[in-house]
Design a protein around this motif. Structure first.
Motif, PDB file in Angstrom:
ATOM      1  N   TYR A  67      46.488  49.427  27.931  1.00 25.92           N
ATOM      2  CA  TYR A  67      47.347  48.288  27.614  1.00 25.92           C
ATOM      3  C   TYR A  67      48.039  47.863  28.906  1.00 25.92           C
ATOM      4  CZ  TYR A  67      51.546  45.882  25.879  1.00 25.92           C
ATOM      5  OH  TYR A  67      52.564  44.980  25.677  1.00 25.92           O
ATOM      6  N   ARG A  68      47.669  46.658  29.373  1.00 21.87           N
ATOM      7  CA  ARG A  68      48.221  46.161  30.631  1.00 21.87           C
ATOM      8  C   ARG A  68      48.983  44.884  30.327  1.00 21.87           C
ATOM      9  NH1 ARG A  68      46.403  42.721  34.833  1.00 21.87           N
ATOM     10  NH2 ARG A  68      47.108  43.378  36.903  1.00 21.87           N
ATOM     11  N   ASP A  69      50.282  44.916  30.589  1.00 22.45           N
ATOM     12  CA  ASP A  69      51.132  43.780  30.251  1.00 22.45           C
ATOM     13  C   ASP A  69      52.273  43.757  31.256  1.00 22.45           C
ATOM     14  OD1 ASP A  69      52.878  41.958  29.169  1.00 22.45           O
ATOM     15  OD2 ASP A  69      52.722  42.711  27.112  1.00 22.45           O
ATOM     16  N   GLY A  79      38.408  49.764  43.052  1.00 18.64           N
ATOM     17  CA  GLY A  79      38.235  48.313  43.120  1.00 18.64           C
ATOM     18  C   GLY A  79      38.998  47.739  44.296  1.00 18.64           C
ATOM     19  N   THR A  80      38.981  46.483  44.418  1.00 13.07           N
ATOM     20  CA  THR A  80      38.434  45.503  43.503  1.00 13.07           C
ATOM     21  C   THR A  80      36.960  45.241  43.873  1.00 13.07           C
ATOM     22  OG1 THR A  80      40.632  44.483  43.459  1.00 13.07           O
ATOM     23  CG2 THR A  80      38.782  43.126  42.688  1.00 13.07           C
ATOM     24  N   VAL A  81      36.073  45.279  42.871  1.00  8.17           N
ATOM     25  CA  VAL A  81      34.651  45.082  43.189  1.00  8.17           C
ATOM     26  C   VAL A  81      34.410  43.634  43.618  1.00  8.17           C
ATOM     27  CG1 VAL A  81      32.275  45.322  42.393  1.00  8.17           C
ATOM     28  CG2 VAL A  81      34.028  46.848  41.496  1.00  8.17           C
ATOM     29  N   ALA A 124      36.095  39.483  43.592  1.00  3.37           N
ATOM     30  CA  ALA A 124      37.286  38.656  43.384  1.00  3.37           C
ATOM     31  C   ALA A 124      37.313  38.201  41.925  1.00  3.37           C
ATOM     32  CB  ALA A 124      37.229  37.444  44.301  1.00  3.37           C
ATOM     33  N   THR A 125      38.492  38.226  41.329  1.00  6.73           N
ATOM     34  CA  THR A 125      38.584  37.874  39.918  1.00  6.73           C
ATOM     35  C   THR A 125      39.852  37.081  39.656  1.00  6.73           C
ATOM     36  OG1 THR A 125      38.890  38.781  37.694  1.00  6.73           O
ATOM     37  CG2 THR A 125      39.518  40.219  39.514  1.00  6.73           C
ATOM     38  N   SER A 126      39.734  36.087  38.802  1.00  9.24           N
ATOM     39  CA  SER A 126      40.925  35.277  38.515  1.00  9.24           C
ATOM     40  C   SER A 126      41.891  36.040  37.616  1.00  9.24           C
ATOM     41  CB  SER A 126      40.526  33.947  37.887  1.00  9.24           C
ATOM     42  OG  SER A 126      39.787  34.215  36.732  1.00  9.24           O
ATOM     43  N   THR A 127      41.455  37.170  37.052  1.00  8.87           N
ATOM     44  CA  THR A 127      42.343  37.954  36.184  1.00  8.87           C
ATOM     45  C   THR A 127      43.465  38.615  36.990  1.00  8.87           C
ATOM     46  OG1 THR A 127      40.378  38.432  34.891  1.00  8.87           O
ATOM     47  CG2 THR A 127      42.337  39.687  34.343  1.00  8.87           C
ATOM     48  N   LYS A 128      43.170  38.964  38.252  1.00  5.26           N
ATOM     49  CA  LYS A 128      44.190  39.605  39.091  1.00  5.26           C
ATOM     50  C   LYS A 128      44.098  38.957  40.462  1.00  5.26           C
ATOM     51  CE  LYS A 128      45.770  44.362  40.078  1.00  5.26           C
ATOM     52  NZ  LYS A 128      46.292  44.423  41.367  1.00  5.26           N
ATOM     53  N   LYS A 129      45.071  38.075  40.708  1.00  2.00           N
ATOM     54  CA  LYS A 129      44.934  37.260  41.922  1.00  2.00           C
ATOM     55  C   LYS A 129      45.503  37.964  43.150  1.00  2.00           C
ATOM     56  CE  LYS A 129      44.497  32.878  39.533  1.00  2.00           C
ATOM     57  NZ  LYS A 129      44.937  33.122  38.165  1.00  2.00           N
ATOM     58  N   GLY A 159      37.038  44.907  38.466  1.00  2.00           N
ATOM     59  CA  GLY A 159      37.157  43.649  39.197  1.00  2.00           C
ATOM     60  C   GLY A 159      35.905  42.807  39.065  1.00  2.00           C
ATOM     61  N   GLY A 160      35.956  41.828  38.188  1.00  2.00           N
ATOM     62  CA  GLY A 160      34.861  40.874  38.076  1.00  2.00           C
ATOM     63  C   GLY A 160      33.570  41.423  37.481  1.00  2.00           C
ATOM     64  N   ILE A 161      33.671  42.538  36.730  1.00  2.00           N
ATOM     65  CA  ILE A 161      32.455  43.103  36.126  1.00  2.00           C
ATOM     66  C   ILE A 161      32.208  42.416  34.784  1.00  2.00           C
ATOM     67  CG2 ILE A 161      31.268  45.239  35.444  1.00  2.00           C
ATOM     68  CD1 ILE A 161      32.419  45.454  38.246  1.00  2.00           C
ATOM     69  N   VAL A 197      36.801  46.614  32.410  1.00  2.00           N
ATOM     70  CA  VAL A 197      36.758  45.148  32.349  1.00  2.00           C
ATOM     71  C   VAL A 197      37.954  44.599  31.598  1.00  2.00           C
ATOM     72  CG1 VAL A 197      34.228  45.101  32.353  1.00  2.00           C
ATOM     73  CG2 VAL A 197      35.446  45.018  30.180  1.00  2.00           C
ATOM     74  N   VAL A 198      38.345  43.400  31.987  1.00  2.00           N
ATOM     75  CA  VAL A 198      39.343  42.659  31.215  1.00  2.00           C
ATOM     76  C   VAL A 198      38.632  41.487  30.536  1.00  2.00           C
ATOM     77  CG1 VAL A 198      41.521  41.395  31.256  1.00  2.00           C
ATOM     78  CG2 VAL A 198      41.161  43.261  32.880  1.00  2.00           C
ATOM     79  N   SER A 199      38.324  40.441  31.342  1.00  2.00           N
ATOM     80  CA  SER A 199      37.892  39.191  30.715  1.00  2.00           C
ATOM     81  C   SER A 199      36.524  39.302  30.038  1.00  2.00           C
ATOM     82  CB  SER A 199      37.915  38.044  31.729  1.00  2.00           C
ATOM     83  OG  SER A 199      37.288  38.432  32.911  1.00  2.00           O
ATOM     84  N   ALA A 200      35.647  40.189  30.518  1.00  2.00           N
ATOM     85  CA  ALA A 200      34.315  40.288  29.908  1.00  2.00           C
ATOM     86  C   ALA A 200      34.417  40.639  28.423  1.00  2.00           C
ATOM     87  CB  ALA A 200      33.462  41.334  30.632  1.00  2.00           C
TER      88      ALA A 200
HETATM   89  N1  3NM Z   1      42.804  45.742  38.465  1.00  2.00           N
HETATM   90  P1  3NM Z   1      38.289  41.216  35.140  1.00  2.00           P
HETATM   91  S1  3NM Z   1      41.070  44.118  39.284  1.00  2.00           S
HETATM   92  C1  3NM Z   1      43.466  44.885  36.226  1.00  2.00           C
HETATM   93  O1  3NM Z   1      41.249  45.960  41.632  1.00  2.00           O
HETATM   94  C2  3NM Z   1      42.665  44.828  37.464  1.00  2.00           C
HETATM   95  O2  3NM Z   1      42.665  47.300  40.751  1.00  2.00           O
HETATM   96  C3  3NM Z   1      42.030  45.492  39.507  1.00  2.00           C
HETATM   97  O3  3NM Z   1      39.731  41.813  35.476  1.00  2.00           O
HETATM   98  C4  3NM Z   1      41.974  46.302  40.737  1.00  2.00           C
HETATM   99  O4  3NM Z   1      37.510  42.310  34.482  1.00  2.00           O
HETATM  100  C5  3NM Z   1      41.725  43.853  37.752  1.00  2.00           C
HETATM  101  O5  3NM Z   1      38.585  40.093  34.191  1.00  2.00           O
HETATM  102  C6  3NM Z   1      41.341  42.713  36.888  1.00  2.00           C
HETATM  103  O6  3NM Z   1      37.711  40.757  36.417  1.00  2.00           O
HETATM  104  C7  3NM Z   1      39.935  42.860  36.356  1.00  2.00           C
END
Ligand code: 3NM
Length: 496
Positions: free
Chosen positions: A43-45, A134-136, A138-143, A174-176, A201-204
């Motif tokens: 749970y990430r908030d 990570g981050t694997v 670039a992802t808009s979920t964590k800028k 990250g972006g998976i 994963v978050v957005s997937a």
């Molecule tokens: N942590 P999505 S990247 C929560 O690199 C989080 O530590 C990261 O989101 C890190 O799966 C990230 O939507 C967001 O790309 C991953």
């Protein structure tokens, strides 16, 4: 929930922002994702006040507990303590590991984010239970991510960890998503480093239209990603496959065991089992051509392997055909523990205790795929075994994770003994790869079924007769390619 038993395979990290969650309800999304096969939830908030965070975490914990899956809280250690969930995940800028451990005690899970080998080693030495790498991408979920390290960066951290002798579980983040998971897993885990244990994963999942389907798809990819590890473990040990099997398949099963990298022994006399069980292999109990004497031998051997801690595969051939066989199944199930139970629909229904009548050993199917999945899951739960239910679409379940495998070829159904030799193949995998019997079973299934697909289309194969030798050749070829690092064949795997 014991810390060492945590399955990091499909790791869901939540996000409640409208850009990702939309107008869906977070708890319902998590529940659907758990149905699909998510194995751990964080749970990430970063935005809600404390009261809201505690309330949401409590609601999520109620759901994750029902699925027997751990819930961790990102960063907010006080929230995790108040809710009593299974642990926390901390980033490099969050509370220090030592402080979190003091607040949580020794039994809770603490995961740490690492972007470099230095950070990874520091977290390992501090005592972290797993690493999020990570981050694997670039992802808009964590800028605010600091370093985008790509699969190559993950691989170099894994290499550094294994050369420092750490076997800590790892996930990447990250972006998976469903489109890149297979290549990220393959590129990140390239030999000789240890493999990733999962993907986070978050957005997937959270942003998916159908979170259950998205989770199922990712689980299939994670399980497929471990197939080469299983086949390589077989190559490293050439494990014994002790077959107590029927008269029809002795020779074929021994040849298949050799082709997949095992060392077969066909020994039906149970007095030998105690000695054989000490050799680090697995036992196959195949009930075909059962006799009272044979059943006594099976029970004695089962108990010898249980005592030695060796895997046992049960193949309840024709279990529903006669009352003798139905009773033999009951006796075997009450005499010891099986690692895998493999059978067709009628056989697995009989193991379940349903009163079905089979005509012979050939398989007839009357259940839908979801019904077969429920049956496999129920039998896995009641027996503690991984259940492999074979058919045009195979279903495999360990009671928590349930997958479908859609490979194979109709020639497998036109040659006698292929079902039995799948049991032998699985025994070789189980013997070599003890850490996850479900992974080992799936590896055996896809190796076997993709080899059959390759054999069936060869120019020299004109029917079931010429199929058999080509099939043995292809089993051996697929295995050899994998050991050499060529896993292109896995692109054909249909695991979901
Ligand atoms: N942590 P999505 S990247 C929560 O690199 C989080 O530590 C990261 O989101 C890190 O799966 C990230 O939507 C967001 O790309 C991953």
């Amino acid at each position: 929930m014991a810390k060492g038993k945590v399955d990091y395979g499909v790791y869901l990290v939540t996000d409640s922002t409208p850009a990702i969650l939309g107008n869906k309800d977070l708890t319902s999304v998590v529940e659907a994702a758990l149905q699909g096969g998510v194995t751990i939830v964080q749970y990430r908030d970063k935005l809600s006040d404390r009261e809201t965070a505690v309330k949401t975490a409590r609601a999520l914990h109620e759901v994750t507990r029902r699925f027997g899956v751990p819930l961790l809280v990102n960063d907010r250690v006080d929230v995790a303590v108040e809710v009593g969930c299974e642990g926390v995940h901390i980033g490099q800028d969050d509370m220090a590991y030592e402080e979190a451990r003091k607040l949580l005690g020794p039994d809770k899970i603490i995961g740490v984010t690492a972007s470099s080998i230095q950070e990874a080693l520091k977290a390992c030495e501090a005592g972290a239970d797993y690493l999020g790498l990570g981050t694997v991408y670039a992802t808009s979920t964590k800028k605010d991510t600091k370093s985008i390290i790509g699969p190559a960066g993950i691989r170099s951290i894994l290499l550094g960890l294994s050369s420092a002798g750490h076997s800590i579980p790892t996930v990447c983040i990250g972006g998976i998503n469903g489109s890149n998971a297979t290549s990220v897993l393959a590129e990140s885990s390239a030999a000789p480093a240890k493999s990733l244990d999962g993907i986070a994963v978050v957005s997937a999942i959270v942003a998916a239209v159908d979170p259950a389907a998205a989770a199922r798809d990712l689980l299939g990819k994670v399980v497929a990603g471990r197939v080469p590890d299983v086949i390589k473990a077989v190559a490293a040990t050439t494990p014994l496959s002790h077959n107590m099997t029927n008269l029809v398949v002795q020779n074929f099963a021994a040849n298949v065991a050799l082709a997949v990298g095992g060392s077969p022994i066909m020994a039906n006399y149970a007095e030998e089992a105690a000695d054989l069980a000490k050799l680090g292999g697995a036992l196959v109990i195949n009930m075909g051509t059962v006799t009272p004497e044979g059943l006594k031998n099976h029970i004695q051997a089962l108990q010898a392997y249980n005592a030695a801690g060796g895997p046992v595969v049960l193949d309840p051939v024709g279990a529903g055909a006669t009352s003798i066989r139905r009773n033999a199944v009951k006796t075997l199930l009450s005499s010891g523990k099986f690692t895998v139970i493999k059978g067709n629909e009628g056989e697995i229904q009989t193991v379940y205790g349903a009163s079905v009548t089979q005509r012979g050993v050939d398989s007839a199917s009357s259940l839908t795929i979801p019904q077969r999945a429920s049956l496999a899951k129920a039998v896995a739960r009641s027996t503690g075994a991984v259940v492999v239910l074979t058919g045009t679409t195979d279903v495999v379940s360990d009671g928590v994770r349930t997958l479908r495998v859609d490979n194979g070829h109709e020639f497998l159904g036109r040659v006698t003994g292929t079902g039995c030799t799948l049991g032998t193949t699985i025994s070789v995998m189980e013997a070599a790869f003890r850490s996850d019997p479900l992974f080992a079973a799936v590896a055996g299934m896809v190796l076997f079924e993709i080899a059959a697909e390759r054999a069936a289309v060869r120019d020299d194969v004109r029917g079931p007769g010429t199929f058999v030798p080509a099939f043995i050749d292809e089993l051996s070829a697929v295995r050899t390619e994998t050991v050499k690092g060529d896993v292109a064949w896995l692109a054909k795997a249909k695991i979901e």
